[in-house]
Design a protein around this motif. Structure first.
Motif, PDB file in Angstrom:
ATOM      1  N   LEU A  80       0.816  -1.245  -0.019  1.00 22.41           N
ATOM      2  CA  LEU A  80      -0.119   0.014   0.138  1.00 22.41           C
ATOM      3  C   LEU A  80       0.738   1.211  -0.006  1.00 22.41           C
ATOM      4  CD1 LEU A  80      -2.722  -0.903   2.641  1.00 22.41           C
ATOM      5  CD2 LEU A  80      -2.706  -1.298  -0.138  1.00 22.41           C
ATOM      6  N   LEU A  81       1.717   1.298   0.709  1.00 20.75           N
ATOM      7  CA  LEU A  81       2.878   2.486   0.791  1.00 20.75           C
ATOM      8  C   LEU A  81       3.649   2.614  -0.573  1.00 20.75           C
ATOM      9  CD1 LEU A  81       4.262   2.021   4.312  1.00 20.75           C
ATOM     10  CD2 LEU A  81       2.818   3.696   3.637  1.00 20.75           C
ATOM     11  N   ILE A  82       3.954   1.565  -1.191  1.00 21.96           N
ATOM     12  CA  ILE A  82       4.685   1.692  -2.568  1.00 21.96           C
ATOM     13  C   ILE A  82       3.601   1.925  -3.405  1.00 21.96           C
ATOM     14  CG2 ILE A  82       5.665   0.293  -4.266  1.00 21.96           C
ATOM     15  CD1 ILE A  82       6.906  -1.265  -2.067  1.00 21.96           C
ATOM     16  N   ALA A  83       2.245   1.653  -3.296  1.00 29.76           N
ATOM     17  CA  ALA A  83       1.595   2.206  -4.306  1.00 29.76           C
ATOM     18  C   ALA A  83       1.283   3.775  -4.268  1.00 29.76           C
ATOM     19  CB  ALA A  83      -0.030   1.385  -4.115  1.00 29.76           C
ATOM     20  N   ALA A  84       1.028   4.004  -2.919  1.00 33.10           N
ATOM     21  CA  ALA A  84       0.915   5.557  -2.833  1.00 33.10           C
ATOM     22  C   ALA A  84       2.024   6.481  -3.210  1.00 33.10           C
ATOM     23  CB  ALA A  84       0.673   5.616  -0.966  1.00 33.10           C
ATOM     24  N   LEU A  85       3.129   5.988  -2.908  1.00 36.22           N
ATOM     25  CA  LEU A  85       4.317   6.521  -3.289  1.00 36.22           C
ATOM     26  C   LEU A  85       4.546   6.585  -4.661  1.00 36.22           C
ATOM     27  CD1 LEU A  85       7.283   7.653  -2.246  1.00 36.22           C
ATOM     28  CD2 LEU A  85       8.249   5.329  -3.018  1.00 36.22           C
ATOM     29  N   ALA A  86       4.264   5.500  -5.490  1.00 36.55           N
ATOM     30  CA  ALA A  86       4.367   5.813  -7.181  1.00 36.55           C
ATOM     31  C   ALA A  86       3.367   6.463  -7.333  1.00 36.55           C
ATOM     32  CB  ALA A  86       4.273   4.226  -7.689  1.00 36.55           C
ATOM     33  N   ILE A  87       2.185   6.726  -7.070  1.00 37.81           N
ATOM     34  CA  ILE A  87       1.212   7.539  -7.539  1.00 37.81           C
ATOM     35  C   ILE A  87       1.347   8.980  -7.115  1.00 37.81           C
ATOM     36  CG2 ILE A  87      -1.369   7.920  -7.314  1.00 37.81           C
ATOM     37  CD1 ILE A  87      -1.901   5.118  -7.127  1.00 37.81           C
ATOM     38  N   GLY A  88       1.901   8.995  -6.036  1.00 42.38           N
ATOM     39  CA  GLY A  88       2.300  10.482  -5.562  1.00 42.38           C
ATOM     40  C   GLY A  88       3.313  11.003  -6.412  1.00 42.38           C
ATOM     41  N   LEU A  89       4.405  10.189  -6.605  1.00 41.26           N
ATOM     42  CA  LEU A  89       5.272  10.615  -7.634  1.00 41.26           C
ATOM     43  C   LEU A  89       4.835  10.934  -8.814  1.00 41.26           C
ATOM     44  CD1 LEU A  89       8.575  10.885  -7.961  1.00 41.26           C
ATOM     45  CD2 LEU A  89       8.631   8.677  -8.543  1.00 41.26           C
ATOM     46  N   GLY A  90       3.951  10.224  -9.446  1.00 37.99           N
ATOM     47  CA  GLY A  90       3.482  10.236 -10.815  1.00 37.99           C
ATOM     48  C   GLY A  90       2.497  11.730 -10.776  1.00 37.99           C
ATOM     49  N   VAL A  91       1.738  11.737  -9.604  1.00 40.99           N
ATOM     50  CA  VAL A  91       1.125  13.156  -9.835  1.00 40.99           C
ATOM     51  C   VAL A  91       1.835  14.338  -9.675  1.00 40.99           C
ATOM     52  CG1 VAL A  91      -0.683  14.514  -8.431  1.00 40.99           C
ATOM     53  CG2 VAL A  91      -1.017  12.194  -9.128  1.00 40.99           C
ATOM     54  N   SER A  92       3.038  14.210  -9.011  1.00 43.15           N
ATOM     55  CA  SER A  92       3.776  15.240  -8.719  1.00 43.15           C
ATOM     56  C   SER A  92       4.602  15.709  -9.894  1.00 43.15           C
ATOM     57  CB  SER A  92       5.039  14.976  -7.756  1.00 43.15           C
ATOM     58  OG  SER A  92       4.166  14.729  -6.432  1.00 43.15           O
ATOM     59  N   ILE A  93       5.218  14.694 -10.706  1.00 41.02           N
ATOM     60  CA  ILE A  93       5.872  14.754 -12.063  1.00 41.02           C
ATOM     61  C   ILE A  93       4.697  15.465 -12.988  1.00 41.02           C
ATOM     62  CG2 ILE A  93       6.629  13.767 -14.015  1.00 41.02           C
ATOM     63  CD1 ILE A  93       8.014  11.743 -12.101  1.00 41.02           C
ATOM     64  N   PHE A  94       3.464  15.201 -13.052  1.00 39.76           N
ATOM     65  CA  PHE A  94       2.442  15.898 -13.760  1.00 39.76           C
ATOM     66  C   PHE A  94       2.247  17.177 -13.289  1.00 39.76           C
ATOM     67  CE2 PHE A  94      -2.176  16.571 -14.179  1.00 39.76           C
ATOM     68  CZ  PHE A  94      -2.243  16.398 -15.747  1.00 39.76           C
ATOM     69  N   GLN A  95       2.067  17.560 -12.214  1.00 40.07           N
ATOM     70  CA  GLN A  95       2.006  18.932 -11.838  1.00 40.07           C
ATOM     71  C   GLN A  95       3.009  19.610 -12.042  1.00 40.07           C
ATOM     72  OE1 GLN A  95       1.268  18.336  -7.441  1.00 40.07           O
ATOM     73  NE2 GLN A  95      -1.151  18.821  -7.893  1.00 40.07           N
ATOM     74  N   ALA A  96       4.368  19.119 -11.981  1.00 38.53           N
ATOM     75  CA  ALA A  96       5.479  19.928 -12.322  1.00 38.53           C
ATOM     76  C   ALA A  96       5.459  20.125 -13.667  1.00 38.53           C
ATOM     77  CB  ALA A  96       6.670  19.280 -11.955  1.00 38.53           C
ATOM     78  N   THR A  97       5.170  19.301 -14.515  1.00 34.26           N
ATOM     79  CA  THR A  97       5.405  19.418 -16.145  1.00 34.26           C
ATOM     80  C   THR A  97       3.979  20.428 -16.598  1.00 34.26           C
ATOM     81  OG1 THR A  97       4.086  17.395 -16.406  1.00 34.26           O
ATOM     82  CG2 THR A  97       6.441  17.454 -16.543  1.00 34.26           C
ATOM     83  N   THR A  98       2.976  20.415 -15.881  1.00 30.44           N
ATOM     84  CA  THR A  98       1.892  21.177 -16.554  1.00 30.44           C
ATOM     85  C   THR A  98       1.595  22.378 -15.548  1.00 30.44           C
ATOM     86  OG1 THR A  98       0.185  19.904 -15.103  1.00 30.44           O
ATOM     87  CG2 THR A  98       0.622  19.072 -17.187  1.00 30.44           C
TER      88      THR A  98
END
Length: 89
Positions: free
Chosen positions: A24-42
């Motif tokens: 569960l922690l790895i899933a939350a970490l991966a999704i959080g990283l993906g959303v952070s990268i998406f927020q940084a690029t857009t």
């Protein structure tokens, strides 16, 4: 009941806790990283944007890994209750 036995059971308890919470922690970490990268690029700086995907991802991970997590927890509980006679006396 000796100190070594208490430390062994405490160590196993911490290990089982880490193993159970890991997916569960790895899933939350991966999704959080993906959303952070998406927020940084857009350049969308909405702080609440990360919560919905994380909640959905953790729920999906719980559905996928839930039976395995329950099996690990039940195995640990059975080993504790199976060796209950060692704790007394």
């Amino acid at each position: 009941m000796s100190q070594e036995m208490v430390l062994r059971w405490a160590e196993q308890g911490v290990f089982v806790t880490l193993i159970i919470s890991g997916p569960l922690l790895i899933a939350a970490l991966a999704i959080g990283l993906g959303v952070s990268i998406f927020q940084a690029t857009t350049q969308i700086q909405e702080q609440t944007l990360a919560f919905i995907p994380k909640i959905a991802g953790v729920m999906i991970a719980l559905i996928i890994f839930g039976p395995w997590m329950l099996t690990q927890l039940l195995t640990f509980a059975e080993s504790i209750f199976g060796n209950l006679h060692e704790f007394i006396g």
